[in-house]
Enzyme design. Sequence first.
Site, PDB file in Angstrom:
ATOM      1  N   GLU A 170     -14.873 -71.192  25.033  1.00 29.72           N
ATOM      2  CA  GLU A 170     -14.708 -72.429  24.257  1.00 29.72           C
ATOM      3  C   GLU A 170     -14.366 -73.619  25.159  1.00 29.72           C
ATOM      4  OE1 GLU A 170     -15.563 -72.834  21.236  1.00 29.72           O
ATOM      5  OE2 GLU A 170     -15.971 -70.722  20.889  1.00 29.72           O
ATOM      6  N   HIS A 267     -27.339 -68.728  19.851  1.00 33.48           N
ATOM      7  CA  HIS A 267     -26.611 -67.524  20.274  1.00 33.48           C
ATOM      8  C   HIS A 267     -27.544 -66.323  20.454  1.00 33.48           C
ATOM      9  CE1 HIS A 267     -23.576 -70.005  18.182  1.00 33.48           C
ATOM     10  NE2 HIS A 267     -22.759 -69.548  19.102  1.00 33.48           N
TER      11      HIS A 267
HETATM   12 ZN   LIG Z   1     -20.120 -71.264  22.127  1.00 36.58          ZN
END
Ligand SMILES: [Zn+2]
Length: 345
Positions: A170, A267
Site C-alpha cells: 500500500e 490485479h
Molecule cells: Zn494495490
Amino acid sequence: MQADKHLHPCCCFIIPPKMLRKLALDADEAERKLLLDQLERSAFIRGQRAARGVAAPGLVASGGEKHRTVYDAGHGTRLPGKRVRDENGAPVADTAVNQAFDNAGTTYDFYEQVLRRNSIDGNGMRIDSSVHYSKKYNNAFWNGSQMVYGDGDGKLFNGFTGALDVIAHELTHGVTQYTVPGGGLVYEGQSGALNESISDVFGSVVKQWHLKQTPQQADWLIGAGILAPSVGKALRSMAEPGNTAVTWSGDDQPATMAGYVEDGDVHTNSGIPNHAFYLAAMKLNVNSWEKAGPIWYQALPLLRSNASFLDAANATVKAAQVLYGTGSSEAAAVQAAWREVGVMS
Ligand SMILES: [Zn+2]
C-alpha cells in the site's frame, strides 16, 4: 501540483472488489450482505479520493526522520480517528496499533536504508495509519494520504495490520504516485497492472529484506496470513501466478503474455510483470533488495503515466545498464526475465 482525477485514482485496496464479489457469491446471507455493503463503501471511498486529488502539502514533515502516527477509528468511518500512538510513544495494549506502527516503520526503513529515499514522497512525508476502521471491515487501503485498516470479519479475513507485505504494498502505491513522472501510473490497463505489480514487488522485497531471505528462501506470496484457511493461503504468488493451490480458488493471474487477459483487472494481468521480477531476482541470484529491487526502483522515473509492459521492460533493462553497465550480466538477466514472460521478444 495540479490534481488530475484520471491520474490519481490511487486509492488502492489490498482486497480487489472482484475477490469480495466472488466470496459474496459463496457466503451465507448475513455474510453476503456485509461484503456487498463493504463493496459499496469501497466505491464511495474511491470516489472521495478521486475528487480530492493528491495528498495535501500539510502532510510533509520536516527533517529526514520517520514520523509515524497511529489513530483508532473506533469502528467508525471518520478518519483519521483518535490519536493513540506517535513516533516517540511506547507500545500500547492494542496489537493492531503496534503492528500498524511497526510495519510502517519497517517499510520506511527499507526505503531509507536500501533505496536512500526519505519516506513515501522522498521528502519526509508523515506516515499516518488508522486502525479499527468500520465494523468487520474486510480490507485495508492507502487513500492517497494515509493508511486505513479494517479488522476483518474473522471469518474470511483475519485482519491486515500483521502483514508487512500488505503494508509495504500500500505505501508503495504512494511511492509510485510521487516517482513516476506525470503523477503516477494510470490505474487501468497495462499501466494499472504495472502500478499493482510495483506494489507487489516492493511488498515482497520489503518482507524478504526484513526476514533476510534469499530469493530461493522467500515464499514470493502476497498477503500470506490475512485469509482465513477456508478462503486460501494468500492473494497472489509472484513465483507461480495463478496457482490456486498456493493462493486461493479465484486466483486468475497469468504468468506470461500467453495468458494475458484483454481488458483484464489490474490485479489479474499484474501476474506477468510480477513473474518477470521474480525471474530476474532468481537469475541475478543475490538478495532481491541488492540488485533486482534497486533496478526496478531506478526504472520508475523512466516510466510515463500510461506505460505499457514493454515500456517497463525497456526501463528496467535501461536501469540495469545504468547501474551495472551496458553489457553487464545484470542487464542480460533482466532482459532474459522479460523474454521469458513474453513481453520482450
Ligand atoms: Zn494495490
